[in-house]
Write a protein that holds these residues in place. Sequence first.
Motif, PDB file in Angstrom:
ATOM      1  N   TRP A 175       1.162  -1.366   0.278  1.00 36.98           N
ATOM      2  CA  TRP A 175       0.152  -0.128   0.214  1.00 36.98           C
ATOM      3  C   TRP A 175       0.830   1.027   0.146  1.00 36.98           C
ATOM      4  O   TRP A 175       0.907   2.288  -0.313  1.00 36.98           O
ATOM      5  CB  TRP A 175      -1.421  -0.269   1.320  1.00 36.98           C
ATOM      6  N   LEU A 176       1.791   1.098   0.296  1.00 34.55           N
ATOM      7  CA  LEU A 176       3.134   2.133   0.565  1.00 34.55           C
ATOM      8  C   LEU A 176       3.234   2.950  -1.207  1.00 34.55           C
ATOM      9  O   LEU A 176       4.139   3.756  -1.127  1.00 34.55           O
ATOM     10  CB  LEU A 176       3.846   2.303   1.546  1.00 34.55           C
ATOM     11  N   CYS A 177       3.727   1.247  -1.888  1.00 35.20           N
ATOM     12  CA  CYS A 177       4.148   1.748  -3.262  1.00 35.20           C
ATOM     13  C   CYS A 177       3.256   2.379  -4.339  1.00 35.20           C
ATOM     14  O   CYS A 177       1.779   1.531  -4.214  1.00 35.20           O
ATOM     15  CB  CYS A 177       4.375   0.140  -3.561  1.00 35.20           C
ATOM     16  N   GLU A 178       3.451   3.396  -4.042  1.00 33.82           N
ATOM     17  CA  GLU A 178       3.021   4.474  -5.185  1.00 33.82           C
ATOM     18  C   GLU A 178       3.130   4.056  -7.123  1.00 33.82           C
ATOM     19  O   GLU A 178       3.755   4.634  -7.154  1.00 33.82           O
ATOM     20  CB  GLU A 178       2.978   5.624  -5.444  1.00 33.82           C
ATOM     21  N   THR A 179       2.672   2.753  -7.999  1.00 34.13           N
ATOM     22  CA  THR A 179       2.599   3.101  -8.928  1.00 34.13           C
ATOM     23  C   THR A 179       2.244   2.924  -9.583  1.00 34.13           C
ATOM     24  O   THR A 179       1.693   3.144 -11.143  1.00 34.13           O
ATOM     25  CB  THR A 179       2.685   1.174  -8.373  1.00 34.13           C
TER      26      THR A 179
ATOM     27  N   HIS B 189      -4.448   7.646  -4.401  1.00 36.73           N
ATOM     28  CA  HIS B 189      -3.641   7.350  -3.410  1.00 36.73           C
ATOM     29  C   HIS B 189      -2.550   7.568  -2.531  1.00 36.73           C
ATOM     30  O   HIS B 189      -1.799   8.406  -1.926  1.00 36.73           O
ATOM     31  CB  HIS B 189      -2.659   6.301  -3.880  1.00 36.73           C
ATOM     32  N   ALA B 190      -1.767   8.781  -3.479  1.00 38.04           N
ATOM     33  CA  ALA B 190      -0.585  10.133  -2.338  1.00 38.04           C
ATOM     34  C   ALA B 190      -1.747  10.821  -1.559  1.00 38.04           C
ATOM     35  O   ALA B 190      -0.818  10.521  -0.623  1.00 38.04           O
ATOM     36  CB  ALA B 190      -0.127  11.063  -3.329  1.00 38.04           C
ATOM     37  N   ALA B 191      -2.515  10.729  -1.522  1.00 38.78           N
ATOM     38  CA  ALA B 191      -3.318  11.566  -0.464  1.00 38.78           C
ATOM     39  C   ALA B 191      -4.061  10.810   0.820  1.00 38.78           C
ATOM     40  O   ALA B 191      -3.300  10.873   1.504  1.00 38.78           O
ATOM     41  CB  ALA B 191      -4.690  12.021  -0.817  1.00 38.78           C
ATOM     42  N   ALA B 192      -4.491   9.640  -0.041  1.00 39.45           N
ATOM     43  CA  ALA B 192      -4.104   9.135   1.769  1.00 39.45           C
ATOM     44  C   ALA B 192      -3.247   8.334   2.174  1.00 39.45           C
ATOM     45  O   ALA B 192      -2.590   7.866   3.826  1.00 39.45           O
ATOM     46  CB  ALA B 192      -4.975   7.086   0.706  1.00 39.45           C
TER      47      ALA B 192
ATOM     48  N   ALA C 164       8.367   2.196   6.527  1.00 40.78           N
ATOM     49  CA  ALA C 164       7.732   3.647   5.678  1.00 40.78           C
ATOM     50  C   ALA C 164       8.976   3.564   4.777  1.00 40.78           C
ATOM     51  O   ALA C 164       9.335   4.278   3.795  1.00 40.78           O
ATOM     52  CB  ALA C 164       6.821   4.980   6.141  1.00 40.78           C
ATOM     53  N   CYS C 165       9.895   4.084   5.875  1.00 46.32           N
ATOM     54  CA  CYS C 165      11.636   4.066   5.361  1.00 46.32           C
ATOM     55  C   CYS C 165      12.057   3.098   4.556  1.00 46.32           C
ATOM     56  O   CYS C 165      12.715   3.032   3.490  1.00 46.32           O
ATOM     57  CB  CYS C 165      12.073   4.257   7.255  1.00 46.32           C
ATOM     58  N   LEU C 166      11.538   2.186   4.528  1.00 43.98           N
ATOM     59  CA  LEU C 166      12.307   0.814   3.399  1.00 43.98           C
ATOM     60  C   LEU C 166      11.124   0.239   2.042  1.00 43.98           C
ATOM     61  O   LEU C 166      11.452   0.221   1.479  1.00 43.98           O
ATOM     62  CB  LEU C 166      11.921  -0.544   4.248  1.00 43.98           C
ATOM     63  N   GLU C 167       9.729   0.991   2.428  1.00 43.01           N
ATOM     64  CA  GLU C 167       8.757   0.370   1.414  1.00 43.01           C
ATOM     65  C   GLU C 167       8.065   2.201   0.392  1.00 43.01           C
ATOM     66  O   GLU C 167       7.572   1.486  -0.424  1.00 43.01           O
ATOM     67  CB  GLU C 167       7.727  -0.216   1.748  1.00 43.01           C
ATOM     68  N   CYS C 168       8.653   3.374   1.130  1.00 38.84           N
ATOM     69  CA  CYS C 168       8.217   3.913   0.591  1.00 38.84           C
ATOM     70  C   CYS C 168       8.558   4.207  -0.936  1.00 38.84           C
ATOM     71  O   CYS C 168       9.899   4.140  -1.105  1.00 38.84           O
ATOM     72  CB  CYS C 168       7.431   5.867   1.225  1.00 38.84           C
ATOM     73  N   GLY C 169       8.064   4.860  -1.528  1.00 43.26           N
ATOM     74  CA  GLY C 169       8.803   5.535  -3.170  1.00 43.26           C
ATOM     75  C   GLY C 169       9.870   6.579  -2.709  1.00 43.26           C
ATOM     76  O   GLY C 169      10.066   7.364  -1.480  1.00 43.26           O
ATOM     77  N   PRO C 170      10.868   6.279  -3.704  1.00 48.43           N
ATOM     78  CA  PRO C 170      11.922   7.121  -3.546  1.00 48.43           C
ATOM     79  C   PRO C 170      11.718   9.060  -3.288  1.00 48.43           C
ATOM     80  O   PRO C 170      12.654   9.633  -2.571  1.00 48.43           O
ATOM     81  CB  PRO C 170      13.191   7.096  -4.865  1.00 48.43           C
TER      82      PRO C 170
ATOM     83  N   VAL D 117      13.211  11.177   0.591  1.00 47.23           N
ATOM     84  CA  VAL D 117      13.839  11.902   0.172  1.00 47.23           C
ATOM     85  C   VAL D 117      12.809  13.161   1.229  1.00 47.23           C
ATOM     86  O   VAL D 117      13.290  13.507   1.606  1.00 47.23           O
ATOM     87  CB  VAL D 117      13.788  11.783  -1.183  1.00 47.23           C
ATOM     88  N   ALA D 118      11.848  13.226   0.962  1.00 46.97           N
ATOM     89  CA  ALA D 118      11.103  14.661   1.822  1.00 46.97           C
ATOM     90  C   ALA D 118      10.617  14.082   2.417  1.00 46.97           C
ATOM     91  O   ALA D 118      10.867  15.672   3.325  1.00 46.97           O
ATOM     92  CB  ALA D 118      10.001  14.648   0.366  1.00 46.97           C
ATOM     93  N   SER D 119      10.686  13.062   2.816  1.00 45.88           N
ATOM     94  CA  SER D 119       9.919  13.394   4.599  1.00 45.88           C
ATOM     95  C   SER D 119      11.841  12.765   5.643  1.00 45.88           C
ATOM     96  O   SER D 119      11.444  12.565   6.869  1.00 45.88           O
ATOM     97  CB  SER D 119       9.043  11.958   4.702  1.00 45.88           C
ATOM     98  N   LEU D 120      13.200  12.916   4.734  1.00 42.91           N
ATOM     99  CA  LEU D 120      13.335  12.306   5.756  1.00 42.91           C
ATOM    100  C   LEU D 120      14.409  13.060   6.837  1.00 42.91           C
ATOM    101  O   LEU D 120      13.960  12.297   8.186  1.00 42.91           O
ATOM    102  CB  LEU D 120      15.076  11.630   4.359  1.00 42.91           C
ATOM    103  N   GLY D 121      14.375  14.159   6.586  1.00 44.65           N
ATOM    104  CA  GLY D 121      15.113  14.754   7.806  1.00 44.65           C
ATOM    105  C   GLY D 121      13.757  14.869   8.983  1.00 44.65           C
ATOM    106  O   GLY D 121      14.085  15.264  10.293  1.00 44.65           O
TER     107      GLY D 121
END
Length: 403
Positions: free
Chosen positions: A62-66, A77-80, A111-117, A121-125
């Motif tokens: 579900w975290l893979c935005e394909t 999907h991105a909003a969810a 989420a760190c391991l399965e979300c899109g790149p 990057v946007a959420s790292l900090g």
Amino acid sequence: PAPPPLRSTLAAMAMQDAAVHVHSAAAKPRILRALPGVLSDARLASGADCATAEAAVRHHNWLCETFDEGSNAAAHHAAAVDVYLEHLESLAVPHASEHAKMAACRPLEQACLECGPRRFVASLGRWGAALGKLADGADRDGNPTPSARAALRALAAMTRRASAMMDVPGVRKEAATVAQKTAAAALRRIESRESSAVFPSDDAGDAVDAIAVCLESHPAALRPKTDAVEAALVKVVLESPHGTNSTILSRATRALARLPRTGAFAFESASGIADPSKAYAAQTRRVLIALHDELDHGLRGMESTSNAFAKQARSALVPAGAAAPPPLGGGAEKMIKGEKESSRQETRLDRATRLFGLLAEQLRAPFPSAQGVPVAADLVLGAVRRALAADGAGVAVAPGLPT
């Protein structure tokens, strides 16, 4: 054969319909929006477990935005995903309950391991800052809480993934900040457990793992903390009592062998040099000096007073008139006092064995540089020969090595 009962047929049809619904494009955002209700503080306090939500997210990706970028499905999907992750971040605050913090750390690690790149990057900090505040949590007895251990593991996972994206603009700086937070929390964890009756404890093993990840993934970020990292790891390797969990010792040894990747000379910060190959050679020299110190006490009575191996090694490692390098660990390891002579000698030999293991790990560890590393083989073999000579064993002579 007789047809199956109507009830079985209807049940099979219902399961098939449910499976089709779960895997449909419209189901992903709908179910993601429902997960915050499952992971609410009230539900968690009443016994709900976040493991079910983690398993569902992993199983159905579900975290893979394909979806195609710009499509309505992608936007929904991105909003969810935003709603789900914002809820996790709202739980990752120091004043939240232990159930809530646990339900934040584990799914955020996922989420760190399965979300899109892009999302990573946007959420790292932001994720690093939130998890860093939870990594120091402790109970009334001073032991790390389960959520604190989970937060440290999540920080390590985040650092590991960021190491594969260093070429992306902005990632290197954010990753350095996350790595520094991870290492700082890990060092505090090790220091807080030094006075414990059981040292090193299992949670100290988590801290050692986190430091090892930082040294492998972003060693330059730990350059300012080289002294503290070496002192902490040397304490785990040399001060752990006999019979300590071998897994923790091997992890600490492996991390210490990778410390030269920072390029800094431990306890010689004034040098201002950042050269991994020279730092590797300097650490090897200091390990050998510490090893001969342990052998001086451990082999007492088992070798002649005019030991040629020991004298040659000393003169090669610290030439006459030259200043000796800082001791391994900065001299922070405890002196062995109040023990019987036989017990003290056994302890010294045990420490020498661990230092031999550290040397072996340094020689096996991959080095992030194509240039040659200046480590004289005869110095390493000198220590080996000294130990084997006292043991009565021989050393096989290999072509190209000193005899």
